[in-house]
Scaffold this motif. Structure first.
Motif, PDB file in Angstrom:
ATOM      1  N   LEU A  58       0.856  -1.253  -0.139  1.00 52.12           N
ATOM      2  CA  LEU A  58      -0.006   0.106   0.014  1.00 52.12           C
ATOM      3  C   LEU A  58       0.808   1.266   0.055  1.00 52.12           C
ATOM      4  CD1 LEU A  58      -2.887   0.991   0.052  1.00 52.12           C
ATOM      5  CD2 LEU A  58      -2.846   0.742   2.786  1.00 52.12           C
ATOM      6  N   ARG A  59       0.383   2.133  -0.882  1.00 50.00           N
ATOM      7  CA  ARG A  59       1.206   3.590  -0.779  1.00 50.00           C
ATOM      8  C   ARG A  59       0.430   4.727  -0.885  1.00 50.00           C
ATOM      9  NH1 ARG A  59       4.458  -0.139  -0.233  1.00 50.00           N
ATOM     10  NH2 ARG A  59       6.494  -0.403  -1.756  1.00 50.00           N
ATOM     11  N   ILE A  60       0.804   5.606  -0.506  1.00 57.66           N
ATOM     12  CA  ILE A  60      -0.110   7.194  -0.808  1.00 57.66           C
ATOM     13  C   ILE A  60       1.025   8.223  -1.182  1.00 57.66           C
ATOM     14  CG2 ILE A  60      -0.027   7.764   1.514  1.00 57.66           C
ATOM     15  CD1 ILE A  60      -2.817   8.750   1.684  1.00 57.66           C
ATOM     16  N   ASN A  61       0.402   8.869  -1.970  1.00 56.31           N
ATOM     17  CA  ASN A  61       1.191  10.323  -2.424  1.00 56.31           C
ATOM     18  C   ASN A  61       0.378  11.290  -1.853  1.00 56.31           C
ATOM     19  OD1 ASN A  61       2.880   8.931  -4.152  1.00 56.31           O
ATOM     20  ND2 ASN A  61       1.904   9.881  -6.067  1.00 56.31           N
ATOM     21  N   LEU A  62       1.293  12.391  -1.200  1.00 53.25           N
ATOM     22  CA  LEU A  62       0.770  13.608  -0.486  1.00 53.25           C
ATOM     23  C   LEU A  62       1.506  14.665  -0.766  1.00 53.25           C
ATOM     24  CD1 LEU A  62       0.486  11.859   3.015  1.00 53.25           C
ATOM     25  CD2 LEU A  62      -1.308  12.331   1.512  1.00 53.25           C
ATOM     26  N   LYS A  63       0.979  16.094  -1.155  1.00 52.29           N
ATOM     27  CA  LYS A  63       1.404  17.194  -1.268  1.00 52.29           C
ATOM     28  C   LYS A  63       2.080  17.430   0.133  1.00 52.29           C
ATOM     29  CE  LYS A  63       1.296  21.233  -3.676  1.00 52.29           C
ATOM     30  NZ  LYS A  63       0.986  21.685  -5.113  1.00 52.29           N
ATOM     31  N   CYS A  64       3.143  18.335  -0.103  1.00 52.06           N
ATOM     32  CA  CYS A  64       4.217  18.641   0.926  1.00 52.06           C
ATOM     33  C   CYS A  64       4.854  19.915   0.632  1.00 52.06           C
ATOM     34  CB  CYS A  64       5.063  17.435   1.286  1.00 52.06           C
ATOM     35  SG  CYS A  64       5.759  17.807   2.873  1.00 52.06           S
ATOM     36  N   SER A  77      12.643   6.244   6.384  1.00 56.50           N
ATOM     37  CA  SER A  77      12.624   5.461   5.287  1.00 56.50           C
ATOM     38  C   SER A  77      11.524   5.188   4.608  1.00 56.50           C
ATOM     39  CB  SER A  77      13.546   4.173   5.661  1.00 56.50           C
ATOM     40  OG  SER A  77      12.592   3.467   6.655  1.00 56.50           O
ATOM     41  N   GLU A  78      10.284   5.386   5.282  1.00 62.02           N
ATOM     42  CA  GLU A  78       8.890   5.046   4.518  1.00 62.02           C
ATOM     43  C   GLU A  78       8.436   6.357   3.660  1.00 62.02           C
ATOM     44  OE1 GLU A  78       8.954   3.616   8.882  1.00 62.02           O
ATOM     45  OE2 GLU A  78       9.458   5.484   7.921  1.00 62.02           O
ATOM     46  N   VAL A  79       9.165   7.255   3.781  1.00 61.47           N
ATOM     47  CA  VAL A  79       8.858   8.452   2.959  1.00 61.47           C
ATOM     48  C   VAL A  79       9.896   8.785   1.854  1.00 61.47           C
ATOM     49  CG1 VAL A  79       8.411  10.859   2.889  1.00 61.47           C
ATOM     50  CG2 VAL A  79       7.818   9.463   5.061  1.00 61.47           C
ATOM     51  N   VAL A  93       4.419   7.912   0.522  1.00 57.67           N
ATOM     52  CA  VAL A  93       4.634   7.210   1.908  1.00 57.67           C
ATOM     53  C   VAL A  93       4.279   5.493   1.780  1.00 57.67           C
ATOM     54  CG1 VAL A  93       3.836   7.180   4.280  1.00 57.67           C
ATOM     55  CG2 VAL A  93       4.107   9.213   2.979  1.00 57.67           C
ATOM     56  N   ILE A  94       5.016   4.851   2.101  1.00 58.04           N
ATOM     57  CA  ILE A  94       5.048   3.307   2.092  1.00 58.04           C
ATOM     58  C   ILE A  94       3.993   2.991   3.320  1.00 58.04           C
ATOM     59  CG2 ILE A  94       6.217   0.921   2.094  1.00 58.04           C
ATOM     60  CD1 ILE A  94       8.648   2.648   1.116  1.00 58.04           C
ATOM     61  N   LEU A  95       3.184   2.400   3.063  1.00 62.07           N
ATOM     62  CA  LEU A  95       1.950   2.071   4.129  1.00 62.07           C
ATOM     63  C   LEU A  95       1.981   0.732   4.705  1.00 62.07           C
ATOM     64  CD1 LEU A  95      -0.805   4.444   3.009  1.00 62.07           C
ATOM     65  CD2 LEU A  95       1.006   4.753   4.904  1.00 62.07           C
ATOM     66  N   ASP A  96       2.882  -0.459   3.980  1.00 65.79           N
ATOM     67  CA  ASP A  96       2.752  -1.839   4.295  1.00 65.79           C
ATOM     68  C   ASP A  96       3.453  -2.164   5.330  1.00 65.79           C
ATOM     69  OD1 ASP A  96       4.734  -1.209   2.832  1.00 65.79           O
ATOM     70  OD2 ASP A  96       4.621  -2.909   1.553  1.00 65.79           O
ATOM     71  N   LEU A  97       3.712  -1.519   6.334  1.00 63.73           N
ATOM     72  CA  LEU A  97       4.273  -1.772   7.629  1.00 63.73           C
ATOM     73  C   LEU A  97       3.348  -1.794   8.924  1.00 63.73           C
ATOM     74  CD1 LEU A  97       7.291   0.634   6.909  1.00 63.73           C
ATOM     75  CD2 LEU A  97       7.345  -1.639   6.414  1.00 63.73           C
ATOM     76  N   PRO A  98       3.689  -2.203   9.891  1.00 64.79           N
ATOM     77  CA  PRO A  98       2.854  -2.135  11.175  1.00 64.79           C
ATOM     78  C   PRO A  98       3.055  -0.711  11.490  1.00 64.79           C
ATOM     79  CG  PRO A  98       4.802  -3.793  11.434  1.00 64.79           C
ATOM     80  CD  PRO A  98       4.863  -3.083  10.127  1.00 64.79           C
ATOM     81  N   TRP A  99       1.807  -0.223  11.739  1.00 67.71           N
ATOM     82  CA  TRP A  99       1.690   1.242  12.157  1.00 67.71           C
ATOM     83  C   TRP A  99       1.063   1.267  13.604  1.00 67.71           C
ATOM     84  CZ3 TRP A  99       3.259   5.245   9.125  1.00 67.71           C
ATOM     85  CH2 TRP A  99       3.425   5.067   7.695  1.00 67.71           C
ATOM     86  N   THR A 100       1.989   1.392  14.656  1.00 70.41           N
ATOM     87  CA  THR A 100       1.408   1.482  15.819  1.00 70.41           C
ATOM     88  C   THR A 100       2.246   2.574  16.601  1.00 70.41           C
ATOM     89  OG1 THR A 100       3.133  -0.133  17.015  1.00 70.41           O
ATOM     90  CG2 THR A 100       1.222  -1.183  16.021  1.00 70.41           C
TER      91      THR A 100
END
Length: 139
Positions: A58-64, A77-79, A93-100
């Protein structure tokens, strides 16, 4: 330490669609949700996020903001520079990691802030009338 939970596609989608005037469409096919904002059905829309599942996850592109974009890439490293986007203004942003909240690196709260920042950057560039209709006030 709490149980690990990965943010899902639906979690991220809901966050994006909860903003005033936000909606999604699929101009690139069913694989990529393009999150847009508009004040009314007749007003122009602007993209603030793209969400997709790649073979790598899973990935997301975001304006910054360009300066912040580099800082985030250097810190997490996820960005990475925005995939198929202007790399100065967009991050992926790489989203396929545990997010806690307990893990190191980019945390879910940071991701939510990045999504909100992307939305705010886009809405801040809309005409004043549209910003008012959306109830957007700069912070």
């Amino acid at each position: 330490m709490g149980a690990f939970r990965t943010l899902t596609y639906e979690d991220i989608r809901k966050v994006c669609l909860d903003f005033p005037g936000a909606y999604e469409d699929f101009p690139f096919g069913p694989e990529t949700a393009v999150m847009r904002v508009r004040a009314t059905v007749d007003s122009a829309s602007k993209v603030f996020a793209l969400l997709w599942r790649s073979p790598q996850g899973l990935r997301i592109n975001l304006k910054c903001d360009p300066v912040l974009a580099v800082q985030l890439r250097d810190s997490y490293s996820e960005v990475i520079p925005g995939y198929h986007m202007n790399k100065r203004h967009w991050n992926s942003v790489i989203l396929d990691l545990p997010w806690t909240p307990q893990i190191d690196g980019l945390r879910a709260v940071h991701l939510m802030d990045m999504i909100e920042d992307s939305y705010d950057l886009i809405v801040s560039a809309l005409p004043r009338r549209d910003r008012m209709l959306l109830g957007w006030l700069p912070s």
